[in-house]
Design a protein around this motif. Structure first.
Motif, PDB file in Angstrom:
ATOM      1  N   THR A 126     109.534  -3.942  -0.282  1.00  0.00           N
ATOM      2  CA  THR A 126     109.583  -5.146  -1.120  1.00  0.00           C
ATOM      3  C   THR A 126     108.303  -5.265  -1.943  1.00  0.00           C
ATOM      4  OG1 THR A 126     111.006  -6.263   0.479  1.00  0.00           O
ATOM      5  CG2 THR A 126     109.810  -7.667  -1.083  1.00  0.00           C
ATOM      6  N   ARG A 127     107.166  -5.084  -1.296  1.00  0.00           N
ATOM      7  CA  ARG A 127     105.890  -5.188  -2.002  1.00  0.00           C
ATOM      8  C   ARG A 127     105.679  -4.020  -2.963  1.00  0.00           C
ATOM      9  NH1 ARG A 127     101.717  -6.084   2.647  1.00  0.00           N
ATOM     10  NH2 ARG A 127     100.280  -6.034   0.900  1.00  0.00           N
ATOM     11  N   ALA A 128     106.094  -2.821  -2.569  1.00  0.00           N
ATOM     12  CA  ALA A 128     105.948  -1.655  -3.446  1.00  0.00           C
ATOM     13  C   ALA A 128     106.798  -1.830  -4.699  1.00  0.00           C
ATOM     14  CB  ALA A 128     106.331  -0.376  -2.708  1.00  0.00           C
ATOM     15  N   ARG A 129     108.002  -2.362  -4.542  1.00  0.00           N
ATOM     16  CA  ARG A 129     108.855  -2.597  -5.710  1.00  0.00           C
ATOM     17  C   ARG A 129     108.186  -3.588  -6.664  1.00  0.00           C
ATOM     18  NH1 ARG A 129     114.337  -5.977  -6.263  1.00  0.00           N
ATOM     19  NH2 ARG A 129     114.576  -5.659  -8.484  1.00  0.00           N
ATOM     20  N   ALA A 130     107.620  -4.652  -6.117  1.00  0.00           N
ATOM     21  CA  ALA A 130     106.939  -5.637  -6.962  1.00  0.00           C
ATOM     22  C   ALA A 130     105.766  -4.998  -7.700  1.00  0.00           C
ATOM     23  CB  ALA A 130     106.464  -6.816  -6.121  1.00  0.00           C
ATOM     24  N   MET A 131     105.027  -4.140  -7.005  1.00  0.00           N
ATOM     25  CA  MET A 131     103.896  -3.457  -7.652  1.00  0.00           C
ATOM     26  C   MET A 131     104.383  -2.503  -8.740  1.00  0.00           C
ATOM     27  SD  MET A 131     101.287  -2.586  -4.602  1.00  0.00           S
ATOM     28  CE  MET A 131     100.930  -3.803  -3.360  1.00  0.00           C
ATOM     29  N   PHE A 132     105.481  -1.782  -8.467  1.00  0.00           N
ATOM     30  CA  PHE A 132     106.052  -0.908  -9.495  1.00  0.00           C
ATOM     31  C   PHE A 132     106.473  -1.723 -10.702  1.00  0.00           C
ATOM     32  CE2 PHE A 132     106.882   2.576  -6.380  1.00  0.00           C
ATOM     33  CZ  PHE A 132     106.431   3.644  -7.154  1.00  0.00           C
ATOM     34  N   ASP A 133     107.153  -2.843 -10.465  1.00  0.00           N
ATOM     35  CA  ASP A 133     107.584  -3.705 -11.573  1.00  0.00           C
ATOM     36  C   ASP A 133     106.393  -4.156 -12.408  1.00  0.00           C
ATOM     37  OD1 ASP A 133     110.297  -3.559 -10.968  1.00  0.00           O
ATOM     38  OD2 ASP A 133     110.313  -5.450  -9.849  1.00  0.00           O
ATOM     39  N   LEU A 136     104.908  -1.129 -14.322  1.00  0.00           N
ATOM     40  CA  LEU A 136     105.776  -0.724 -15.422  1.00  0.00           C
ATOM     41  C   LEU A 136     105.742  -1.733 -16.561  1.00  0.00           C
ATOM     42  CD1 LEU A 136     108.774   0.761 -13.423  1.00  0.00           C
ATOM     43  CD2 LEU A 136     107.003   1.999 -14.696  1.00  0.00           C
ATOM     44  N   HIS A 137     105.615  -3.003 -16.217  1.00  0.00           N
ATOM     45  CA  HIS A 137     105.468  -4.027 -17.255  1.00  0.00           C
ATOM     46  C   HIS A 137     104.200  -3.761 -18.063  1.00  0.00           C
ATOM     47  CE1 HIS A 137     105.652  -7.868 -19.294  1.00  0.00           C
ATOM     48  NE2 HIS A 137     104.392  -8.064 -18.951  1.00  0.00           N
ATOM     49  N   GLU A 138     103.108  -3.450 -17.383  1.00  0.00           N
ATOM     50  CA  GLU A 138     101.848  -3.133 -18.073  1.00  0.00           C
ATOM     51  C   GLU A 138     102.010  -1.905 -18.957  1.00  0.00           C
ATOM     52  OE1 GLU A 138      98.980  -2.767 -14.937  1.00  0.00           O
ATOM     53  OE2 GLU A 138      98.965  -4.921 -14.540  1.00  0.00           O
ATOM     54  N   ILE A 139     102.714  -0.895 -18.471  1.00  0.00           N
ATOM     55  CA  ILE A 139     102.936   0.315 -19.265  1.00  0.00           C
ATOM     56  C   ILE A 139     103.744  -0.020 -20.510  1.00  0.00           C
ATOM     57  CG2 ILE A 139     104.187   2.525 -19.294  1.00  0.00           C
ATOM     58  CD1 ILE A 139     103.303   2.792 -16.284  1.00  0.00           C
ATOM     59  N   ALA A 143      99.277  -1.727 -21.823  1.00  0.00           N
ATOM     60  CA  ALA A 143      98.005  -1.947 -21.133  1.00  0.00           C
ATOM     61  C   ALA A 143      97.449  -0.599 -20.691  1.00  0.00           C
ATOM     62  CB  ALA A 143      98.207  -2.862 -19.926  1.00  0.00           C
ATOM     63  N   PRO A 144      96.142  -0.444 -20.731  1.00  0.00           N
ATOM     64  CA  PRO A 144      95.556   0.829 -20.305  1.00  0.00           C
ATOM     65  C   PRO A 144      95.764   1.057 -18.814  1.00  0.00           C
ATOM     66  CG  PRO A 144      93.845  -0.800 -20.688  1.00  0.00           C
ATOM     67  CD  PRO A 144      95.150  -1.420 -21.123  1.00  0.00           C
ATOM     68  N   THR A 145      95.868   2.333 -18.447  1.00  0.00           N
ATOM     69  CA  THR A 145      95.986   2.665 -17.034  1.00  0.00           C
ATOM     70  C   THR A 145      94.637   2.472 -16.371  1.00  0.00           C
ATOM     71  OG1 THR A 145      95.533   4.976 -17.506  1.00  0.00           O
ATOM     72  CG2 THR A 145      97.847   4.331 -17.384  1.00  0.00           C
ATOM     73  N   ARG A 153      91.115   8.851 -17.085  1.00  0.00           N
ATOM     74  CA  ARG A 153      92.314   8.027 -16.908  1.00  0.00           C
ATOM     75  C   ARG A 153      93.307   8.771 -16.031  1.00  0.00           C
ATOM     76  NH1 ARG A 153      91.537   2.818 -18.459  1.00  0.00           N
ATOM     77  NH2 ARG A 153      90.226   2.786 -20.270  1.00  0.00           N
ATOM     78  N   SER A 154      93.920   8.033 -15.120  1.00  0.00           N
ATOM     79  CA  SER A 154      94.877   8.645 -14.208  1.00  0.00           C
ATOM     80  C   SER A 154      96.170   7.865 -14.220  1.00  0.00           C
ATOM     81  CB  SER A 154      94.292   8.624 -12.779  1.00  0.00           C
ATOM     82  OG  SER A 154      95.295   8.940 -11.845  1.00  0.00           O
ATOM     83  N   PRO A 155      97.332   8.551 -14.371  1.00  0.00           N
ATOM     84  CA  PRO A 155      98.593   7.823 -14.364  1.00  0.00           C
ATOM     85  C   PRO A 155      98.910   7.234 -12.999  1.00  0.00           C
ATOM     86  CG  PRO A 155      98.991  10.207 -14.415  1.00  0.00           C
ATOM     87  CD  PRO A 155      97.508   9.980 -14.567  1.00  0.00           C
ATOM     88  N   GLN A 156      98.250   7.699 -11.952  1.00  0.00           N
ATOM     89  CA  GLN A 156      98.497   7.157 -10.625  1.00  0.00           C
ATOM     90  C   GLN A 156      97.534   6.050 -10.267  1.00  0.00           C
ATOM     91  OE1 GLN A 156      97.990  10.965  -9.674  1.00  0.00           O
ATOM     92  NE2 GLN A 156     100.132  11.546  -9.731  1.00  0.00           N
ATOM     93  N   GLY A 157      96.651   5.715 -11.159  1.00  0.00           N
ATOM     94  CA  GLY A 157      95.736   4.596 -10.922  1.00  0.00           C
ATOM     95  C   GLY A 157      94.616   5.012 -10.140  1.00  0.00           C
TER      96      GLY A 157
END
Length: 157
Positions: A126-133, A136-139, A143-145, A153-157
């Motif tokens: 549940t929390r991972a989905r919220a973080m993905f959402d 992805l909204h930032e992307i 918004a910069p990574t 810069r890393s696509p995985q943060g």
């Protein structure tokens, strides 16, 4: 995690092909199933919003889902311009023919865990989905990574 996501994406392509759909159609069908299980009725505009598609694109999706026998459209008696999307009675059985083995394996896997562990897994997903959402909204918004520890810069943060 990346490997699991890739496997799921490839699986969706295979399942969609087996059902005579494309991945976007299958994704929209998933939203319709989720709404149906929650007792919700969706109109085409709701589906467009959830799937992040234009209403014109959703019309094409609904045409294909209807032609394939998964859904039907019914007009709202109070507003003939509103069209509800309803699952066909036979759709669930057809879908479970394909997804059934996956669900059976997951049920067996969950049987290896106790209630407390299931609660942790549920919380994590549940929390991972919220973080993905959120990410992805930032992307989507450009918004910069997040910078990595070495300053690049890393696509995985």
């Amino acid at each position: 995690m990346d490997r699991m996501i890739a496997t799921a994406q490839f699986g969706q392509q295979d399942i969609a092909r087996r059902m005579g759909l494309n991945v976007t159609d299958l994704t929209c069908l998933g939203f319709l199933i989720e709404a149906s299980m929650a007792g919700e009725s969706l109109v085409a505009g709701d589906l467009a919003e959830r799937a992040r598609l234009t209403t014109g694109a959703v019309t094409g999706v609904l045409n294909r889902l209807e032609k394939a026998g998964y859904i039907r459209r019914t007009a709202d008696p109070g507003d003939r311009r509103r069209v509800y999307v309803v699952m066909e009675e036979t759709a669930q059985g057809r879908i479970l023919e394909i997804y059934g083995p996956v669900y059976q394996r997951l049920t067996t896997l969950f049987g290896d865990y106790g209630p407390e562990e299931i609660a942790v897994l549920t919380d994590w997903f549940t929390r991972a989905r919220a973080m993905f959402d959120e990410a992805l909204h930032e992307i989507r918004e450009g918004a910069p990574t997040s910078p990595s520890t070495d300053g690049s810069r890393s696509p995985q943060g």
